[in-house]
Design a protein around this motif. Structure first.
Motif, PDB file in Angstrom:
ATOM      1  N   LEU A  65       0.847  -1.193   0.000  1.00 38.26           N
ATOM      2  CA  LEU A  65       0.000   0.000   0.000  1.00 38.26           C
ATOM      3  C   LEU A  65       0.882   1.244   0.000  1.00 38.26           C
ATOM      4  CD1 LEU A  65      -2.702   1.570   0.431  1.00 38.26           C
ATOM      5  CD2 LEU A  65      -2.331   1.253   2.897  1.00 38.26           C
ATOM      6  N   LEU A  66       0.606   2.173  -0.922  1.00 39.27           N
ATOM      7  CA  LEU A  66       1.261   3.489  -0.947  1.00 39.27           C
ATOM      8  C   LEU A  66       0.219   4.556  -0.621  1.00 39.27           C
ATOM      9  CD1 LEU A  66       3.551   3.555  -4.147  1.00 39.27           C
ATOM     10  CD2 LEU A  66       4.095   2.760  -1.843  1.00 39.27           C
ATOM     11  N   ILE A  67       0.597   5.483   0.247  1.00 41.48           N
ATOM     12  CA  ILE A  67      -0.259   6.629   0.572  1.00 41.48           C
ATOM     13  C   ILE A  67       0.541   7.902   0.358  1.00 41.48           C
ATOM     14  CG2 ILE A  67      -1.615   7.776   2.366  1.00 41.48           C
ATOM     15  CD1 ILE A  67      -2.099   5.084   3.659  1.00 41.48           C
ATOM     16  N   TYR A  68       0.045   8.766  -0.533  1.00 39.00           N
ATOM     17  CA  TYR A  68       0.734  10.019  -0.889  1.00 39.00           C
ATOM     18  C   TYR A  68      -0.349  11.101  -0.985  1.00 39.00           C
ATOM     19  CZ  TYR A  68       3.518  13.204  -3.904  1.00 39.00           C
ATOM     20  OH  TYR A  68       4.169  14.292  -4.461  1.00 39.00           O
ATOM     21  N   PRO A  69      -0.727  11.695   0.158  1.00 40.82           N
ATOM     22  CA  PRO A  69      -1.903  12.581   0.202  1.00 40.82           C
ATOM     23  C   PRO A  69      -1.848  13.780  -0.732  1.00 40.82           C
ATOM     24  CG  PRO A  69      -1.114  12.049   2.408  1.00 40.82           C
ATOM     25  CD  PRO A  69      -0.080  11.565   1.459  1.00 40.82           C
ATOM     26  N   GLU A  70      -0.633  14.315  -1.008  1.00 36.47           N
ATOM     27  CA  GLU A  70      -0.524  15.553  -1.774  1.00 36.47           C
ATOM     28  C   GLU A  70      -0.113  15.326  -3.228  1.00 36.47           C
ATOM     29  OE1 GLU A  70       1.369  18.833   0.710  1.00 36.47           O
ATOM     30  OE2 GLU A  70       1.805  17.041   1.898  1.00 36.47           O
ATOM     31  N   ALA A  71      -0.247  14.111  -3.695  1.00 36.73           N
ATOM     32  CA  ALA A  71       0.122  13.842  -5.087  1.00 36.73           C
ATOM     33  C   ALA A  71      -0.675  14.739  -6.038  1.00 36.73           C
ATOM     34  CB  ALA A  71      -0.144  12.376  -5.414  1.00 36.73           C
ATOM     35  N   LYS A  72       0.029  15.334  -6.981  1.00 34.89           N
ATOM     36  CA  LYS A  72      -0.643  16.229  -7.936  1.00 34.89           C
ATOM     37  C   LYS A  72      -1.637  15.460  -8.803  1.00 34.89           C
ATOM     38  CE  LYS A  72       3.187  19.536  -8.068  1.00 34.89           C
ATOM     39  NZ  LYS A  72       3.895  18.931  -6.911  1.00 34.89           N
ATOM     40  N   ASP A  73      -1.307  14.246  -9.138  1.00 35.58           N
ATOM     41  CA  ASP A  73      -2.228  13.376  -9.851  1.00 35.58           C
ATOM     42  C   ASP A  73      -3.039  12.615  -8.800  1.00 35.58           C
ATOM     43  OD1 ASP A  73      -3.545  11.399 -11.285  1.00 35.58           O
ATOM     44  OD2 ASP A  73      -1.862  11.032 -12.639  1.00 35.58           O
ATOM     45  N   ALA A  74      -4.329  12.873  -8.727  1.00 35.99           N
ATOM     46  CA  ALA A  74      -5.174  12.281  -7.687  1.00 35.99           C
ATOM     47  C   ALA A  74      -5.122  10.762  -7.696  1.00 35.99           C
ATOM     48  CB  ALA A  74      -6.609  12.763  -7.861  1.00 35.99           C
TER      49      ALA A  74
END
Length: 429
Positions: A65-74
């Motif tokens: 699982l990867l979590i990247y809350p501020e990724a520019k690509d939703a």
């Protein structure tokens, strides 16, 4: 999985809460547990990493699982990587999750096969400053086996040495300590299955029965009700064995006049229950056995009422120790004058009650949580005082699982027989 589907909102909300507590411009990575080997080509039953399950609901090996809350690509804000199946795997191992099934379970839309992980991960690492890695930081853990998370940390630090590395564990310990309504219902289900097993045992136990036969009855009832099995190794300790705190041999004959201490709990949907009951093998307590039993029961009832918001484990255990001390004096096991002159750092009651009264309960039977954090509504603890008199061959422990609420403690095992009169009555039916 044997358990019924879980509302995906549990995992969606858990991820939101996690995102609220990590630094800006961060990427977090969680790996599944390994399937552990035994010997030759044997393997142990798979048990999912509790943090990965808490955040995704995915209960399958070789998952990331990867979590990247501020990724520019939703599409990159939450990503699951799964093991891709084929005809060979289907034939030899059975079905694996499809992307559609994984979405239904987790609520995560972006799902890739695990073979694509390094390429996707490398592109995201070019955007972030911090990477949250997952480690087992339980205070009781003795970590010797290298996990998938540990191997990933080695790989990551070698390939990306300039990033800022952060620990997910403190965040997960904070979040997992408070159970949501869905989690509480899952724990209740585990407790209900445990109750059915205990009631089955009250009709089964008698002189001549072997401890392992009692354990077999427990397994039967657990598996019958969608549990994978025990949440931990069951303790079935008759006679003097009850004075061995982690006795798991379970190979002795239960004899006339003995007590039998049984510490067991069903797991349901990865959530644990934890029960201890001590009953007379022949169905009737002796005068001394009942006397000691009632002392343990009194400590349990008093301790349970202290599991309220604002208290702390340290304060709680000091208070429970005082209550236990008074009971041991009544039982003639401690001398009142000796107690007055005891070393406060080495209280005399610990000769007969040497373990703690409570621990966090949840996805792990000894669940994560900060011992210095004041109790809050939504926390779940065991309550398990005991008295162990080795010279008399008597060991009695009683344990229920308690939910902390704003309106006082709620006993999740309140329907499981506990009073000695009820135990004797049910064993005679």
């Amino acid at each position: 999985m044997r358990y019924l589907p879980i509302d995906s909102n549990l995992f969606i909300e858990n991820r939101k809460r996690f995102c609220d507590r990590i630094k800006r411009c961060s990427l977090a990575v969680f790996h599944s547990n390994d399937i552990m080997p035994t010997n030759a080509d044997g393997t142990m039953p798979f048990r999912q990493n509790s943090d990965l399950f808490y955040l995704s609901g995915i209960d399958q090996e070789e998952s990331i699982l990867l979590i990247y809350p501020e990724a520019k690509d939703a599409r990159n804000r939450e990503i699951l990587f799964l093991r891709e199946t084929n005809d060979h795997i289907l034939t030899w191992e059975g079905y694996k999750l499809t992307k559609e099934q994984a979405y239904e379970i987790s609520g995560i839309k972006s799902i890739y096969w695990i073979t694509e992980f390094k390429q996707v991960f490398n592109s995201l690492m070019a955007e972030v400053e911090h990477i949250y890695v997952n480690t087992n930081e339980h205070i009781r853990a003795d970590v010797e086996v290298e996990s998938r998370d540990a191997r990933f940390i080695k790989y990551c630090k070698e390939k990306y040495p300039a990033h800022q590395y952060e620990r997910s564990a403190p965040v997960m310990h904070y979040l997992r300590a408070i159970k949501s309504e869905i989690e509480i219902e899952l724990i209740k289900k585990a407790c209900n299955i445990t109750e059915m097993a205990f009631r089955r045992l009250l009709k089964f136990i008698k002189p001549g029965v072997m401890e392992y036969e009692i354990e077999a009855e427990i397994y039967h009832e657990f598996l019958k009700h969608r549990s994978r099995g025990p949440a931990y190794s069951s303790i079935i300790a008759s006679g003097a064995n009850a004075c061995i705190l982690h006795y798991v041999d379970n190979n002795r004959e239960c004899k006339e006049g003995d007590l039998i201490l049984m510490d067991f709990g069903a797991e349901y949907a990865n959530y644990a229950s934890d029960l201890t009951r001590t009953v007379p093998v022949n169905g009737t307590f002796t005068k001394r056995q009942r006397e000691v039993y009632n002392s343990v029961l009194q400590v349990m009832k008093t301790a349970k009422n202290m599991l309220v918001p604002g208290n702390t484990l340290d304060q709680y255990h000091v208070f429970v120790g005082t209550v236990m001390q008074n009971e041991l004096i009544k039982l003639g096991l401690l001398n009142e004058s000796d107690v007055k002159n005891q070393d406060p750092e080495k209280p005399l009651y610990k000769k007969y009650f040497m373990h703690g009264t409570s621990h966090f309960l949840g996805l792990d039977v000894h669940d994560v949580g900060n011992k210095y954090r004041p109790f809050e509504a939504g926390m779940v603890f065991t309550c398990e005082p005991g008295i162990y008199i080795r010279e008399e061959g008597i060991g009695i422990r009683l344990e229920n699982d308690i939910l902390v609420t704003a309106n006082g403690p709620v006993d999740l095992m309140q329907d499981i027989p506990l009073e000695p009169d009820d135990i004797e009555r049910l064993m005679k039916e």
